[in-house]
Design an enzyme around this catalytic site. Structure first.
Site, short mmCIF file in Angstrom:
data_model
loop_
_atom_site.label_atom_id
_atom_site.label_comp_id
_atom_site.label_asym_id
_atom_site.label_seq_id
_atom_site.Cartn_x
_atom_site.Cartn_y
_atom_site.Cartn_z
N LYS A 86 26.18 33.68 13.33
CA LYS A 86 25.08 33.93 12.39
C LYS A 86 23.81 33.95 13.24
O LYS A 86 23.20 32.92 13.51
CB LYS A 86 25.02 32.81 11.35
CG LYS A 86 24.41 33.19 10.01
CD LYS A 86 23.00 33.73 10.07
CE LYS A 86 21.97 32.63 10.21
NZ LYS A 86 20.60 33.18 10.43
N GLU A 115 6.21 20.22 18.40
CA GLU A 115 6.54 21.46 19.11
C GLU A 115 5.81 22.62 18.46
O GLU A 115 5.97 22.87 17.27
CB GLU A 115 8.05 21.71 19.05
CG GLU A 115 8.46 22.93 19.82
CD GLU A 115 9.96 23.23 19.69
OE1 GLU A 115 10.46 23.29 18.55
OE2 GLU A 115 10.60 23.41 20.73
N CYS A 143 12.44 26.72 24.36
CA CYS A 143 12.76 25.33 24.00
C CYS A 143 12.33 24.39 25.11
O CYS A 143 11.94 23.27 24.88
CB CYS A 143 14.25 25.20 23.73
SG CYS A 143 15.27 25.76 25.09
N GLY A 171 18.33 25.82 17.64
CA GLY A 171 17.19 26.10 16.78
C GLY A 171 16.31 24.88 16.68
O GLY A 171 16.34 24.01 17.56
N SER A 172 15.57 24.79 15.60
CA SER A 172 14.59 23.70 15.48
C SER A 172 15.28 22.38 15.17
O SER A 172 16.40 22.36 14.62
CB SER A 172 13.59 24.04 14.38
OG SER A 172 14.27 24.11 13.15
N THR A 173 14.60 21.30 15.47
CA THR A 173 15.18 19.98 15.24
C THR A 173 15.40 19.73 13.75
O THR A 173 16.43 19.19 13.35
CB THR A 173 14.27 18.90 15.86
OG1 THR A 173 14.28 19.10 17.29
CG2 THR A 173 14.75 17.50 15.55
N ALA A 174 14.45 20.17 12.92
CA ALA A 174 14.60 19.93 11.48
C ALA A 174 15.87 20.60 10.95
O ALA A 174 16.66 19.99 10.23
CB ALA A 174 13.38 20.47 10.74
N GLU A 193 21.46 22.21 20.05
CA GLU A 193 20.39 22.40 21.05
C GLU A 193 19.13 22.60 20.24
O GLU A 193 19.01 23.59 19.52
CB GLU A 193 20.66 23.64 21.91
CG GLU A 193 21.93 23.58 22.73
CD GLU A 193 21.84 22.66 23.93
OE1 GLU A 193 20.75 22.10 24.18
OE2 GLU A 193 22.87 22.48 24.59
P1 NAD Z 1 15.33 27.64 13.09
O1 NAD Z 1 15.83 26.24 13.10
O2 NAD Z 1 14.33 28.04 12.09
O3 NAD Z 1 16.54 28.66 12.91
C1 NAD Z 1 17.63 28.67 13.79
C2 NAD Z 1 18.81 29.31 13.10
O4 NAD Z 1 19.26 28.47 12.04
C3 NAD Z 1 18.52 30.67 12.49
O5 NAD Z 1 19.65 31.50 12.67
C4 NAD Z 1 18.34 30.34 11.00
O6 NAD Z 1 18.62 31.40 10.14
C5 NAD Z 1 19.37 29.23 10.85
N1 NAD Z 1 19.12 28.31 9.73
C6 NAD Z 1 17.93 27.95 9.19
N2 NAD Z 1 18.13 27.03 8.22
C7 NAD Z 1 19.46 26.81 8.14
C8 NAD Z 1 20.29 25.96 7.34
N3 NAD Z 1 19.77 25.16 6.42
N4 NAD Z 1 21.62 25.98 7.55
C9 NAD Z 1 22.16 26.78 8.50
N5 NAD Z 1 21.44 27.62 9.27
C10 NAD Z 1 20.10 27.63 9.11
O7 NAD Z 1 14.81 27.91 14.59
P2 NAD Z 1 14.10 29.22 15.16
O8 NAD Z 1 12.72 29.26 14.61
O9 NAD Z 1 14.99 30.40 14.97
O10 NAD Z 1 14.07 28.90 16.73
C11 NAD Z 1 13.07 28.16 17.32
C12 NAD Z 1 13.57 26.74 17.57
O11 NAD Z 1 14.75 26.78 18.38
C13 NAD Z 1 12.59 25.90 18.35
O12 NAD Z 1 12.49 24.61 17.77
C14 NAD Z 1 13.21 25.78 19.73
O13 NAD Z 1 12.85 24.65 20.46
C15 NAD Z 1 14.66 25.81 19.42
N6 NAD Z 1 15.42 26.24 20.59
C16 NAD Z 1 16.15 25.30 21.28
C17 NAD Z 1 16.86 25.66 22.43
C18 NAD Z 1 17.66 24.64 23.20
O14 NAD Z 1 18.49 25.04 24.01
N7 NAD Z 1 17.46 23.35 23.00
C19 NAD Z 1 16.82 26.97 22.86
C20 NAD Z 1 16.06 27.90 22.15
C21 NAD Z 1 15.38 27.52 21.01
#
Ligand code: NAD
Length: 508
Positions: free
Chosen positions: A190, A395, A298, A242-245, A264
């Site tokens: 996804k 962040e 990230c 993705g994001s921590t939240a 991650e």
């Molecule tokens: P995001 O958390 O908004 O979304 C990430 C993914 O999760 C997307 O595909 C989104 O559609 C999906 N998603 C959102 N809510 C969901 C839910 N309730 N259930 C399942 N899936 C859901 O993050 P973003 O804005 O796409 O990316 C930016 C974030 O990613 C930043 O916080 C960044 O630090 C982090 N990031 C971390 C790394 C790492 O390796 N640690 C690498 C790249 C990015």
């Protein structure tokens, strides 16, 4: 319309069109034909329609991945054959590197000078895990009890649900896809709703390489689509970036059905610059840490700690270098700063500028949107930022850096570790012993000494604390996509059942 060769380079060609889901080796539209728009953050215009997968579509994709797993079309294949196919995939990634690169740029606006090497690196990552496929296995171990041969087996987990972000769409997918495939799993991806089409292109290459249909499936959509994947009882593991939240939410949902999880997540990584550092190099490293990828990384080095004697000079040089960066078309190799990836990300960064203004912080350069086409903000430097300030703790995911001062190692370590995150850190000093001491004392998954933002597939990557759970890349990544089975072979013991059987041997 997006055939707009603004730079006169003739670089832009329209990838316009509609994009379907990939389920069971077939492109399929979403239930009731639901779609959402693909959007270019440089041109600020939509350019395509993407299928929006409903929970029922996710269910079909998972069923396809589950049956591909159960019938052994991939997991039952000789590991050497899986490796051969993955090596072919790596060749195809190299063949199509240019279109994979530009497709990601149309989606998220990252500079071509950053995206191109990243895409080529993807082929290397694929080869690394292909190479590990055949040697991945259990071990024969000395039996702790007489009369047994004991060994372990490594088995694939099942269906992996991979949920990825938009900042490095294919790179971060590869960190999940390649070890998952090498270990014999099937997968439903996804991708981020901001960057879905490049993932579909990579999935098409998987099929061309010879990975059987149903092994790699792609469902495009947003939060609801991701949530349906997380909740699905037939998904054995969620691999999330993705994001921590979001990651915390996903982990709590997955825990209810004991699905495996790797996360991650975000960061607020410190760069610690001592007075004895090569200042010119340190400024380059800080720029690479926070202005590369327009700060949407990230591992961005978004908190810079500078030792008192060089603090003013450092702030001056960084501000001058940041404000001189050339913003431009991400497809133009001469551009040094690209747009933010979406309108939502632009609004988020602008909101942090307002927070900083309300807190009365000292902005040395930037702090505003650029007056031009595209979601650009100026490279931004705040100095003398108090540790408690929101922009020092949260962040931002933009080209925004806070600079703080310290005196001596202990204070540097205290400030560096004063964060809920722990993804990465940089240390700048010419004192080798001090560098080693700091490497031990700073709590982060990756530490660079006199460098920053260098990664490669042989070393694991991941975070402490709120930055993640588990590691990706490196040999150990295969473990995260495998179950371990322990086997006891009886060599001829006579079994007599009595109460207490096994207990004296430690059975629980
Ligand atoms: P995001 O958390 O908004 O979304 C990430 C993914 O999760 C997307 O595909 C989104 O559609 C999906 N998603 C959102 N809510 C969901 C839910 N309730 N259930 C399942 N899936 C859901 O993050 P973003 O804005 O796409 O990316 C930016 C974030 O990613 C930043 O916080 C960044 O630090 C982090 N990031 C971390 C790394 C790492 O390796 N640690 C690498 C790249 C990015």
């Amino acid at each position: 319309m997006r055939a707009t060769p603004k730079s006169g380079l003739g670089l832009r060609s329209a990838p316009a069109g509609s994009f379907d889901l990939l389920i069971g080796g077939k492109l399929q539209s979403a239930e009731q034909g639901a779609t959402f728009a693909a959007h270019d953050p440089y041109l600020e215009e939509d350019w395509g329609q993407i299928a929006k997968a409903s929970p029922a579509d996710v269910d079909r994709a998972v069923a396809s991945a589950r049956s591909a797993f159960e019938d052994g079309r991939w997991s039952g294949m000789l590991a050497a054959e899986r490796a051969r196919i993955m090596l072919r995939l790596a060749d195809l990634i190299e063949r199509d590197a240019e279109s994979l690169t530009t497709q990601q740029i149309f989606e998220n606006g990252k500079l071509i000078s950053e995206m191109r090497p990243g895409t080529l690196g993807l082929a290397g990552d694929c080869r690394f895990f292909a190479g590990l496929a055949e040697t991945h296995g259990g071990a024969t171990v000395q039996s702790a009890r007489p009369g047994f041969t004991t060994f372990t087996l490594k088995e694939p987990i099942g269906v992996v649900g991979a949920i990825t972000p938009w900042n490095t769409p294919l790179g971060l997918l590869g960190w999940k896809l390649f070890p998952a495939l090498a270990a014999g799993n099937t997968i439903v991806v996804k991708p981020s709703e901001v960057t879905p089409t490049s993932t579909l292109m990579l999935a098409a290459l998987c099929e061309e390489a010879g990975i059987p249909g149903g092994v790699v499936n792609v469902v495009t959509g947003g939060r609801e689509t991701g949530a349906a994947l997380v909740e699905h009882p037939d998904v054995s593991k969620i691999a999330f970036t993705g994001s921590t939240a979001t990651g915390q939410q996903i982990a709590s949902r997955a825990a209810l059905r004991s699905a495996r999880v790797t996360l991650e997540m975000g960061g607020k990584s410190p760069q610690v610059i001592f007075a004895d550092a090569d200042l010119d190099q340190a400024v380059n490293g800080v720029m690479a840490g926070i202005f590369a990828a327009t700060g949407q990384s990230c591992m961005a080095g978004s908190r810079v700690l500078v030792e008192e004697p060089v603090f003013d000079r450092f702030c001056e040089i960084l501000a001058a270098r940041g404000s001189a960066m050339i913003a431009g078309d991400p497809l133009d190799p001469a551009s040094q700063l690209g747009p933010l990836a979406s309108r939502a990300q632009l609004d988020k960064v602008l909101a942090y500028f307002e927070i900083a203004r309300a807190e009365g912080l000292d902005c040395v350069t930037g702090g505003h949107r650029l007056d031009r086409q595209g979601y650009f903000v100026a490279p931004t430097v705040y100095r003398d930022v108090p540790q408690g300030s929101r922009i020092a703790r949260e962040e931002i995911f933009g080209p925004v850096v806070v600079v703080m001062h310290f005196n001596g190692e202990d204070e540097a370590v205290r400030i560096a570790n004063d964060s809920r995150y722990g993804l990465a850190a940089g240390i700048w000093t010419e004192d080798l012993r001090r560098a080693h001491r700091l490497v031990h004392r700073i709590r982060a998954g990756t530490v660079w000494v006199n460098n920053y933002r260098i990664i490669g597939h042989t070393l694991p990557f991941g975070g402490y604390g709120a930055s993640g759970i588990g590691r990706e890349m490196g040999r150990d990544a295969l473990e995260a996509y495998s179950e371990t089975k322990s086997v006891w072979i009886d060599l001829g013991n006579r079994i007599e059942f009595r109460t207490g059987h096994g207990e004296e041997q430690g059975a629980v």
